[in-house]
Motif scaffolding. Structure first.
Motif, PDB file in Angstrom:
ATOM      1  N   VAL A   1      61.716  40.157  38.904  1.00 49.30           N
ATOM      2  CA  VAL A   1      60.480  39.627  39.496  1.00 49.30           C
ATOM      3  C   VAL A   1      59.301  40.531  39.129  1.00 49.30           C
ATOM      4  O   VAL A   1      58.227  40.057  38.753  1.00 49.30           O
ATOM      5  N   ARG A   2      59.514  41.837  39.206  1.00 49.91           N
ATOM      6  CA  ARG A   2      58.452  42.791  38.841  1.00 49.91           C
ATOM      7  C   ARG A   2      58.024  42.586  37.386  1.00 49.91           C
ATOM      8  O   ARG A   2      56.830  42.568  37.068  1.00 49.91           O
ATOM      9  N   SER A   3      59.008  42.416  36.512  1.00 52.56           N
ATOM     10  CA  SER A   3      58.723  42.199  35.100  1.00 52.56           C
ATOM     11  C   SER A   3      57.914  40.918  34.892  1.00 52.56           C
ATOM     12  O   SER A   3      56.944  40.899  34.122  1.00 52.56           O
ATOM     13  N   MET A   4      58.297  39.850  35.589  1.00 49.04           N
ATOM     14  CA  MET A   4      57.599  38.571  35.431  1.00 49.04           C
ATOM     15  C   MET A   4      56.171  38.656  35.968  1.00 49.04           C
ATOM     16  O   MET A   4      55.236  38.114  35.373  1.00 49.04           O
ATOM     17  N   LEU A   5      56.000  39.333  37.094  1.00 53.25           N
ATOM     18  CA  LEU A   5      54.655  39.525  37.652  1.00 53.25           C
ATOM     19  C   LEU A   5      53.773  40.302  36.669  1.00 53.25           C
ATOM     20  O   LEU A   5      52.601  39.971  36.472  1.00 53.25           O
ATOM     21  N   SER A   6      54.359  41.331  36.055  1.00 55.30           N
ATOM     22  CA  SER A   6      53.620  42.150  35.096  1.00 55.30           C
ATOM     23  C   SER A   6      53.160  41.305  33.913  1.00 55.30           C
ATOM     24  O   SER A   6      52.003  41.394  33.472  1.00 55.30           O
ATOM     25  N   PHE A   7      54.047  40.453  33.415  1.00 57.40           N
ATOM     26  CA  PHE A   7      53.690  39.566  32.307  1.00 57.40           C
ATOM     27  C   PHE A   7      52.575  38.606  32.727  1.00 57.40           C
ATOM     28  O   PHE A   7      51.624  38.367  31.979  1.00 57.40           O
ATOM     29  N   ALA A   8      52.688  38.072  33.948  1.00 60.92           N
ATOM     30  CA  ALA A   8      51.693  37.112  34.451  1.00 60.92           C
ATOM     31  C   ALA A   8      50.309  37.758  34.562  1.00 60.92           C
ATOM     32  O   ALA A   8      49.292  37.102  34.314  1.00 60.92           O
ATOM     33  N   VAL A   9      50.263  39.041  34.926  1.00 58.64           N
ATOM     34  CA  VAL A   9      48.988  39.766  35.018  1.00 58.64           C
ATOM     35  C   VAL A   9      48.282  39.734  33.666  1.00 58.64           C
ATOM     36  O   VAL A   9      47.104  39.361  33.553  1.00 58.64           O
ATOM     37  N   HIS A  10      49.011  40.133  32.624  1.00 58.64           N
ATOM     38  CA  HIS A  10      48.418  40.152  31.284  1.00 58.64           C
ATOM     39  C   HIS A  10      48.046  38.737  30.825  1.00 58.64           C
ATOM     40  O   HIS A  10      46.976  38.525  30.241  1.00 58.64           O
ATOM     41  N   GLN A  11      48.923  37.778  31.094  1.00 58.73           N
ATOM     42  CA  GLN A  11      48.656  36.414  30.642  1.00 58.73           C
ATOM     43  C   GLN A  11      47.388  35.859  31.289  1.00 58.73           C
ATOM     44  O   GLN A  11      46.568  35.214  30.623  1.00 58.73           O
TER      45      GLN A  11
ATOM     46  N   PHE B   1      44.682  37.427  32.428  1.00 57.81           N
ATOM     47  CA  PHE B   1      43.446  37.991  31.879  1.00 57.81           C
ATOM     48  C   PHE B   1      43.258  37.637  30.406  1.00 57.81           C
ATOM     49  O   PHE B   1      42.138  37.363  29.963  1.00 57.81           O
ATOM     50  N   GLN B   2      44.349  37.629  29.640  1.00 62.04           N
ATOM     51  CA  GLN B   2      44.226  37.303  28.217  1.00 62.04           C
ATOM     52  C   GLN B   2      43.770  35.858  28.016  1.00 62.04           C
ATOM     53  O   GLN B   2      42.971  35.567  27.123  1.00 62.04           O
ATOM     54  N   GLU B   3      44.287  34.954  28.853  1.00 61.66           N
ATOM     55  CA  GLU B   3      43.885  33.542  28.742  1.00 61.66           C
ATOM     56  C   GLU B   3      42.396  33.354  29.030  1.00 61.66           C
ATOM     57  O   GLU B   3      41.792  32.376  28.598  1.00 61.66           O
ATOM     58  N   ARG B   4      41.798  34.274  29.769  1.00 67.33           N
ATOM     59  CA  ARG B   4      40.405  34.147  30.180  1.00 67.33           C
ATOM     60  C   ARG B   4      39.469  35.065  29.398  1.00 67.33           C
ATOM     61  O   ARG B   4      38.316  35.271  29.795  1.00 67.33           O
ATOM     62  N   GLY B   5      39.963  35.620  28.303  1.00 68.22           N
ATOM     63  CA  GLY B   5      39.098  36.387  27.408  1.00 68.22           C
ATOM     64  C   GLY B   5      38.797  37.802  27.844  1.00 68.22           C
ATOM     65  O   GLY B   5      37.845  38.416  27.347  1.00 68.22           O
ATOM     66  N   PHE B   6      39.579  38.352  28.777  1.00 67.74           N
ATOM     67  CA  PHE B   6      39.391  39.751  29.170  1.00 67.74           C
ATOM     68  C   PHE B   6      39.963  40.658  28.083  1.00 67.74           C
ATOM     69  O   PHE B   6      40.945  40.312  27.410  1.00 67.74           O
ATOM     70  N   VAL B   7      39.361  41.834  27.925  1.00 66.74           N
ATOM     71  CA  VAL B   7      39.857  42.829  26.970  1.00 66.74           C
ATOM     72  C   VAL B   7      40.667  43.871  27.751  1.00 66.74           C
ATOM     73  O   VAL B   7      40.199  44.417  28.755  1.00 66.74           O
ATOM     74  N   TYR B   8      41.883  44.134  27.289  1.00 57.20           N
ATOM     75  CA  TYR B   8      42.761  45.126  27.930  1.00 57.20           C
ATOM     76  C   TYR B   8      42.352  46.519  27.464  1.00 57.20           C
ATOM     77  O   TYR B   8      42.351  46.803  26.267  1.00 57.20           O
ATOM     78  N   VAL B   9      41.980  47.386  28.401  1.00 59.92           N
ATOM     79  CA  VAL B   9      41.501  48.733  28.094  1.00 59.92           C
ATOM     80  C   VAL B   9      42.476  49.760  28.666  1.00 59.92           C
ATOM     81  O   VAL B   9      42.851  49.681  29.843  1.00 59.92           O
ATOM     82  N   ASN B  10      42.874  50.712  27.835  1.00 58.75           N
ATOM     83  CA  ASN B  10      43.734  51.811  28.298  1.00 58.75           C
ATOM     84  C   ASN B  10      42.864  52.987  28.701  1.00 58.75           C
ATOM     85  O   ASN B  10      42.367  53.717  27.844  1.00 58.75           O
ATOM     86  N   THR B  11      42.667  53.147  29.991  1.00 59.28           N
ATOM     87  CA  THR B  11      41.835  54.247  30.487  1.00 59.28           C
ATOM     88  C   THR B  11      42.673  55.520  30.589  1.00 59.28           C
ATOM     89  O   THR B  11      43.894  55.461  30.661  1.00 59.28           O
ATOM     90  N   PRO B  12      42.033  56.698  30.607  1.00 53.46           N
ATOM     91  CA  PRO B  12      42.780  57.963  30.533  1.00 53.46           C
ATOM     92  C   PRO B  12      43.662  58.230  31.748  1.00 53.46           C
ATOM     93  O   PRO B  12      43.300  57.899  32.879  1.00 53.46           O
ATOM     94  N   ILE B  13      44.805  58.846  31.479  1.00 61.48           N
ATOM     95  CA  ILE B  13      45.691  59.326  32.549  1.00 61.48           C
ATOM     96  C   ILE B  13      45.190  60.685  33.038  1.00 61.48           C
ATOM     97  O   ILE B  13      45.239  61.002  34.217  1.00 61.48           O
TER      98      ILE B  13
ATOM     99  N   ASP C   1      41.654  33.783  42.740  1.00 59.88           N
ATOM    100  CA  ASP C   1      42.230  32.969  41.667  1.00 59.88           C
ATOM    101  C   ASP C   1      43.340  33.731  40.949  1.00 59.88           C
ATOM    102  O   ASP C   1      44.403  33.177  40.644  1.00 59.88           O
ATOM    103  N   PHE C   2      43.104  35.018  40.705  1.00 59.08           N
ATOM    104  CA  PHE C   2      44.081  35.864  40.023  1.00 59.08           C
ATOM    105  C   PHE C   2      45.391  35.964  40.812  1.00 59.08           C
ATOM    106  O   PHE C   2      46.478  35.762  40.276  1.00 59.08           O
ATOM    107  N   ILE C   3      45.268  36.253  42.113  1.00 57.33           N
ATOM    108  CA  ILE C   3      46.467  36.410  42.942  1.00 57.33           C
ATOM    109  C   ILE C   3      47.271  35.115  42.983  1.00 57.33           C
ATOM    110  O   ILE C   3      48.503  35.107  42.833  1.00 57.33           O
ATOM    111  N   LYS C   4      46.578  34.004  43.168  1.00 58.59           N
ATOM    112  CA  LYS C   4      47.283  32.714  43.239  1.00 58.59           C
ATOM    113  C   LYS C   4      47.987  32.403  41.915  1.00 58.59           C
ATOM    114  O   LYS C   4      49.113  31.894  41.907  1.00 58.59           O
ATOM    115  N   TYR C   5      47.346  32.747  40.814  1.00 55.71           N
ATOM    116  CA  TYR C   5      47.942  32.475  39.500  1.00 55.71           C
ATOM    117  C   TYR C   5      49.241  33.264  39.316  1.00 55.71           C
ATOM    118  O   TYR C   5      50.273  32.696  38.943  1.00 55.71           O
TER     119      TYR C   5
END
Length: 477
Positions: free
Chosen positions: A133-143, A145-157, A261-265
């Motif tokens: 379930v965690r894995s599927m939720l993680s995939f859904a998060v990326h999907q 934002f990607q479907e809506r044209g967001f850019v994935y940014v890796n901010t510093p650790i 909208d994000f949470i429901k998706y």
């Protein structure tokens, strides 16, 4: 012969003359029936061994936890509860498991025991389901934002700034513990450290994400964050994952729309894709609820709770209205709350948040316009001078799951707020630059990923929804 996943074998549309399956033995009954699981599904496939023609030495090695390979015909099952089984013609032991020493025996284990064996607990039904379930939720998060044209940014650790201003950070240093270089004033001389300054593990990627939003329009981060907060509770971790979108030209209302909208998706996506795992976790939760006093039991099953979020509009309520509701509530008047609400300005606790969601409004709630003095420096000050354009989303059983705001885009106001809180302008010169050069209204939020997984799986302790929990006095594995 290439092996086939158990999930695909169980989902087959017809019998097959010969298949190969590999996995771990869950149980072995009557020297004949192996329940085999390979992690692809919560369901085991039954493998029927011809024990009369199998060496006794091999049969003795078919123990719980052993890794095996079986080859044979996929046939319709004679037993109840499964469509297909494998009639084994060839069996190979890939890895032995000492039956007396293997901790994950086929019986009920306490969650505390399983945490002590976090490296093996994923072999149980519950933790296999949670991690899928965690894995599927993680995939859904990326999907999403990607479907809506967001850019994935890796901010510093590793960062030199404290985004939350709370100071509860893990220091990163290469300085020796013995003979640490000191300044003339006797303080640690960080100029001699690896980065030439004091650095820490990040508590949030928000500030860096804001700078990218002011160039790319809409961005999101999804990565690990760290808090050196000595909280031994069921809702806190020292290392956890955060989802943080930042959007240029979005005001607070846009921000609330995006978060809802994000949470429901992502919840709907996971409900649609993880049906069997969620049904199992629902029955697990129902069994757990039976041991609680009636008053503490949830009014809804797990899937009802998830559908509750999907089908209800989130109620939007100002902090001021929420304080009035809480002050006049029966638990407050009868002093049932641990933290009594007497006046405006109080920092709401989990018990207050859950009362609003579960008892008063009976739907998810978005609180907005909080007092400025209980929120972070970067939140936009309202015209009243005492509240900020902040918002928190509250969920049943969880309390706060999202925290966000419209960011303070006015350079002079932001500088004044930083001065009032003793935040060094020179430390955040780059952040202030975004207000000097082409500033604009922008907003974002942070969602603690583990709290989302907690809600979707129905688990009660956040340590059970991350593979290897990091908490005070615990960095095992």
């Amino acid at each position: 012969m290439k092996h086939t996943k158990v999930k695909d074998l169980l989902g087959s549309s017809a019998t097959v003359a010969q298949v190969n399956a590999k996995g771990w033995v869950r149980t072995f009954r009557n020297n004949q029936f192996i329940a085999l699981n390979d992690g692809s599904t919560i369901n085991n496939i039954q493998c029927v061994v011809d024990f009369e023609n199998t060496p006794e030495e091999t049969l003795k090695r078919i123990t719980t936890g052993a890794a095996i390979s079986v080859t044979g015909a996929l046939v319709e099952s004679q037993g109840a509860g499964q469509k297909y089984e494998i009639q084994v013609s060839k069996l190979e032991i890939l890895g032995d498991s000492d039956a007396e020493k293997f901790p994950m025996q086929p019986k009920k284990h306490s969650l505390e025991f399983l945490r002590e064996n976090a490296h093996l607990r994923v072999r149980t039904n519950a933790f296999g389901a949670i991690m899928r379930v965690r894995s599927m939720l993680s995939f859904a998060v990326h999907q999403y934002f990607q479907e809506r044209g967001f850019v994935y940014v890796n901010t510093p650790i590793i960062t030199g700034s404290d985004a939350e201003g709370a100071g509860e950070m893990f220091r990163v240093t290469a300085l020796p513990f013995d003979g640490t270089p000191r300044t003339d004033e006797g303080k640690v001389n960080f100029k001699e450290d690896f980065f030439g300054k004091e650095t820490n593990l990040t508590v949030s990627g928000q500030l860096e994400a804001e700078t990218f939003a002011m160039a790319l329009g809409q961005v999101y981060t999804f990565g690990p964050t760290f808090r050196a907060e000595n909280s031994n509770t069921s809702r806190h971790l020292a290392e956890f994952w955060m989802i943080e979108p930042e959007v240029a030209f979005n005001d607070l209302n846009d921000n609330m729309d995006l978060a809802e909208d994000f949470i429901k998706y992502v919840v709907k996506y996971t409900v649609d894709k993880c049906g069997e795992d969620l049904k199992f976790l629902e029955s697990r939760l129902a069994d757990e609820e039976k041991s609680k006093p009636q008053a503490e039991r949830s009014e809804m099953s797990l899937l009802e709770k998830l559908n509750f979020v999907l089908t209800n509009d989130f109620k939007r309520v100002s902090y001021t209205e929420a304080i009035d509701i809480l002050r006049d509530s029966i638990p407050n008047k009868k002093k049932k709350f641990n933290y009594i609400i007497n006046e405006w300005g109080a920092d709401l606790q989990s018990e207050h948040e859950r009362f609003l969601v579960e008892k008063h409004f009976k739907c998810p709630v978005i609180l907005f316009d909080y007092p400025a003095n209980i929120k972070a420096f970067y939140m936009r000050l309202n015209e009243d001078g005492k509240t900020v354009r902040a918002m928190d989303i509250l969920f049943p059983g969880i309390g706060e799951i999202v925290g966000g705001s419209q960011r303070e885009e006015r350079h002079d106001v932001l500088v004044e707020k930083m001065k009032a809180l003793g935040i060094d302008e020179e430390e955040l010169w780059w952040y202030l630059d975004t207000r000097r050069f082409g500033t604009a209204v922008h907003s974002g939020f942070g969602l603690g990923f583990e709290r989302l997984v907690l809600f979707v799986t129905g688990m009660s302790n956040i340590r059970d929804v991350i593979p290897f929990p990091r908490t005070p006095m615990n960095a095992e594995f």
